[in-house]
Design a protein around this motif. Structure first.
Motif, PDB file in Angstrom:
ATOM      1  N   TRP A 173     -77.373  44.533  96.585  1.00 39.15           N
ATOM      2  CA  TRP A 173     -76.821  43.882  95.399  1.00 39.15           C
ATOM      3  C   TRP A 173     -75.300  43.999  95.329  1.00 39.15           C
ATOM      4  O   TRP A 173     -74.621  43.143  94.791  1.00 39.15           O
ATOM      5  CB  TRP A 173     -77.452  44.525  94.164  1.00 39.15           C
ATOM      6  N   ALA A 174     -74.785  45.096  95.857  1.00 40.73           N
ATOM      7  CA  ALA A 174     -73.342  45.339  95.773  1.00 40.73           C
ATOM      8  C   ALA A 174     -72.583  44.467  96.772  1.00 40.73           C
ATOM      9  O   ALA A 174     -73.042  44.223  97.875  1.00 40.73           O
ATOM     10  CB  ALA A 174     -73.042  46.808  96.040  1.00 40.73           C
ATOM     11  N   THR A 175     -71.426  44.013  96.364  1.00 35.60           N
ATOM     12  CA  THR A 175     -70.523  43.263  97.242  1.00 35.60           C
ATOM     13  C   THR A 175     -69.143  43.927  97.191  1.00 35.60           C
ATOM     14  O   THR A 175     -68.886  44.789  96.343  1.00 35.60           O
ATOM     15  CB  THR A 175     -70.401  41.794  96.792  1.00 35.60           C
ATOM     16  N   LYS A 176     -68.272  43.550  98.086  1.00 34.07           N
ATOM     17  CA  LYS A 176     -66.972  44.195  98.174  1.00 34.07           C
ATOM     18  C   LYS A 176     -66.133  44.022  96.910  1.00 34.07           C
ATOM     19  O   LYS A 176     -65.255  44.842  96.629  1.00 34.07           O
ATOM     20  CB  LYS A 176     -66.204  43.644  99.387  1.00 34.07           C
ATOM     21  N   SER A 197     -67.318  39.665  87.054  1.00 39.30           N
ATOM     22  CA  SER A 197     -68.475  38.982  87.638  1.00 39.30           C
ATOM     23  C   SER A 197     -69.659  39.929  87.771  1.00 39.30           C
ATOM     24  O   SER A 197     -70.815  39.548  87.576  1.00 39.30           O
ATOM     25  CB  SER A 197     -68.111  38.401  89.007  1.00 39.30           C
ATOM     26  N   LYS A 198     -69.373  41.188  88.074  1.00 38.23           N
ATOM     27  CA  LYS A 198     -70.428  42.199  88.197  1.00 38.23           C
ATOM     28  C   LYS A 198     -71.019  42.521  86.828  1.00 38.23           C
ATOM     29  O   LYS A 198     -72.229  42.732  86.695  1.00 38.23           O
ATOM     30  CB  LYS A 198     -69.858  43.455  88.835  1.00 38.23           C
ATOM     31  N   MET A 199     -70.184  42.559  85.797  1.00 35.52           N
ATOM     32  CA  MET A 199     -70.674  42.801  84.442  1.00 35.52           C
ATOM     33  C   MET A 199     -71.691  41.726  84.051  1.00 35.52           C
ATOM     34  O   MET A 199     -72.728  42.013  83.452  1.00 35.52           O
ATOM     35  CB  MET A 199     -69.511  42.806  83.452  1.00 35.52           C
ATOM     36  N   SER A 203     -77.644  39.740  83.761  1.00 37.95           N
ATOM     37  CA  SER A 203     -78.711  38.947  84.377  1.00 37.95           C
ATOM     38  C   SER A 203     -79.836  39.844  84.881  1.00 37.95           C
ATOM     39  O   SER A 203     -81.015  39.511  84.759  1.00 37.95           O
ATOM     40  CB  SER A 203     -78.149  38.116  85.533  1.00 37.95           C
ATOM     41  N   LEU A 204     -79.461  41.000  85.433  1.00 33.37           N
ATOM     42  CA  LEU A 204     -80.466  41.946  85.919  1.00 33.37           C
ATOM     43  C   LEU A 204     -81.343  42.428  84.769  1.00 33.37           C
ATOM     44  O   LEU A 204     -82.563  42.549  84.920  1.00 33.37           O
ATOM     45  CB  LEU A 204     -79.774  43.124  86.591  1.00 33.37           C
ATOM     46  N   PHE A 205     -80.745  42.713  83.627  1.00 34.24           N
ATOM     47  CA  PHE A 205     -81.501  43.154  82.454  1.00 34.24           C
ATOM     48  C   PHE A 205     -82.532  42.099  82.054  1.00 34.24           C
ATOM     49  O   PHE A 205     -83.685  42.417  81.755  1.00 34.24           O
ATOM     50  CB  PHE A 205     -80.535  43.411  81.290  1.00 34.24           C
ATOM     51  N   MET A 214     -77.506  54.255  86.862  1.00 33.31           N
ATOM     52  CA  MET A 214     -78.704  54.193  87.688  1.00 33.31           C
ATOM     53  C   MET A 214     -78.572  53.110  88.751  1.00 33.31           C
ATOM     54  O   MET A 214     -78.915  53.327  89.934  1.00 33.31           O
ATOM     55  CB  MET A 214     -79.934  53.936  86.832  1.00 33.31           C
ATOM     56  N   VAL A 215     -78.075  51.949  88.374  1.00 32.75           N
ATOM     57  CA  VAL A 215     -77.917  50.862  89.344  1.00 32.75           C
ATOM     58  C   VAL A 215     -76.903  51.245  90.423  1.00 32.75           C
ATOM     59  O   VAL A 215     -77.131  51.030  91.623  1.00 32.75           O
ATOM     60  CB  VAL A 215     -77.495  49.559  88.642  1.00 32.75           C
ATOM     61  N   ILE A 216     -75.776  51.825  90.007  1.00 34.05           N
ATOM     62  CA  ILE A 216     -74.753  52.226  90.976  1.00 34.05           C
ATOM     63  C   ILE A 216     -75.306  53.292  91.918  1.00 34.05           C
ATOM     64  O   ILE A 216     -75.065  53.255  93.136  1.00 34.05           O
ATOM     65  CB  ILE A 216     -73.495  52.731  90.243  1.00 34.05           C
ATOM     66  N   ALA A 217     -76.081  54.233  91.368  1.00 34.53           N
ATOM     67  CA  ALA A 217     -76.682  55.285  92.191  1.00 34.53           C
ATOM     68  C   ALA A 217     -77.631  54.681  93.226  1.00 34.53           C
ATOM     69  O   ALA A 217     -77.649  55.096  94.393  1.00 34.53           O
ATOM     70  CB  ALA A 217     -77.418  56.290  91.314  1.00 34.53           C
ATOM     71  N   ILE A 218     -78.425  53.705  92.819  1.00 32.66           N
ATOM     72  CA  ILE A 218     -79.344  53.046  93.748  1.00 32.66           C
ATOM     73  C   ILE A 218     -78.562  52.356  94.866  1.00 32.66           C
ATOM     74  O   ILE A 218     -78.972  52.368  96.032  1.00 32.66           O
ATOM     75  CB  ILE A 218     -80.236  52.034  93.001  1.00 32.66           C
TER      76      ILE A 218
END
Length: 304
Positions: free
Chosen positions: A56-59, A190-192, A197-199, A221-225
């Motif tokens: 899910w993460a991008t640069k 954009s990440k916010m 959207s994830l919620f 939790m999302v960042i940790a994943i």
């Protein structure tokens, strides 16, 4: 024939019918406008849409406060230490400090609580509303950290971008300028939006229309994943905890605020409140329960 010319009994019947219709109309509109609120929780029979948070993460997810460095932290084993009073008496401090990476939230201190929450901090995720508290006690939140700790700040883009000129962002810049070994990032606008959207994908509810605030726990939790192969969460209760809690024993919402609000009262009030915007802690924990099976997450104090 005009209403005033009709027999009295007819007039009363007509007025009664109008009253009933108006009452039904008001009730219908009231129910329609509040249907996103009560009960909150995940929409019944909602099937979460698959999201691979590992990819899910991008640069451009995390914006450096200064320079052009990227948020490249990766860890095999992470200890995610919550701010819950359930960590008190756990004696988990040594276990936490022995973990590859230690993640903390907002302004949760370690001084005075080493035995239960440990000393080390690798990553701290901070909400815009907690920035000023961190600035007021920088030594507390920077002492005992790893050699090059990372701070990730999240909040509305209107307060968290270089062009915003907001006091919150200026305070973040102060932290970065004062402590050269600290890497400071903000969550990109954009990440916010993607967090929102994830919620909705996970709960079936639009965050804004349901007047919900995402918690720091949700972001952490999302960042940790994203960055951890395995996660052990300390102090987080399961979604049904407050329904099962026996007796009248209360626990402070934060371990470092013994006179603060009761944890379960805070959870239930936020979950069910229909006025204004609120965190949906219980709903978020329902989602975390599903994620635990997908992303090697375990829970301790209490165990799930």
């Amino acid at each position: 024939m005009a209403l005033k010319d009709a027999p009295r009994s007819h007039r009363l019947a007509i007025l009664a019918a109008v009253f009933i219709l108006m009452t039904l109309f008001i009730l219908y509109n009231s129910n329609t406008s509040n249907e996103t609120y009560a009960p909150f929780t995940v929409v019944r029979n909602h099937t979460p849409k698959t999201t691979d948070l590992k990819k899910w993460a991008t640069k451009d997810c995390y914006v450096p406060v200064q320079g052009n460095k990227s948020m490249t932290l990766r860890c095999h084993q992470c200890a995610l230490v919550t701010s819950s009073s359930h960590v008190l008496g756990s004696n988990a401090g040594k276990e936490i400090d022995a973990t590859n990476c230690v993640i903390r939230m907002n302004d949760a201190p370690t001084t005075g609580y080493f035995a239960d929450v440990g000393k080390r901090t690798t990553l701290r995720v901070v909400a815009h509303s907690s920035v000023f508290r961190v600035v007021r006690q920088p030594k507390e939140f920077l002492s005992g950290t790893d050699h090059k700790p990372i701070f990730i700040f999240w909040g509305p883009p209107s307060k968290m971008t270089k062009d915003s000129k907001a006091a919150v962002y200026r305070s973040i810049q102060t932290i970065h300028a004062t402590y050269a070994n600290v890497s400071c990032f903000t969550v990109a606008p954009s990440k916010m939006s993607r967090f929102d959207s994830l919620f909705q994908r996970e709960t079936g509810r639009d965050r804004q229309k349901s007047h919900s605030w995402l918690s720091t726990g949700w972001f952490t939790m999302v960042i940790a994943i994203e960055i951890c192969d395995n996660i052990k969460v300390y102090g987080m209760v399961p979604p049904n905890h407050c329904q099962k809690r026996m007796g009248s024993k209360k626990l402070p919402y934060h371990y470092y605020k013994p006179r603060g609000s009761d944890e379960c009262e805070t959870y239930v009030e936020n979950e069910n409140n229909k006025v204004g915007s609120h965190h949906r802690f219980i709903t978020e924990k329902q989602v975390f329960s599903r994620w635990a099976h997908q992303y090697n997450i375990t829970f301790a104090y209490p165990a799930w």
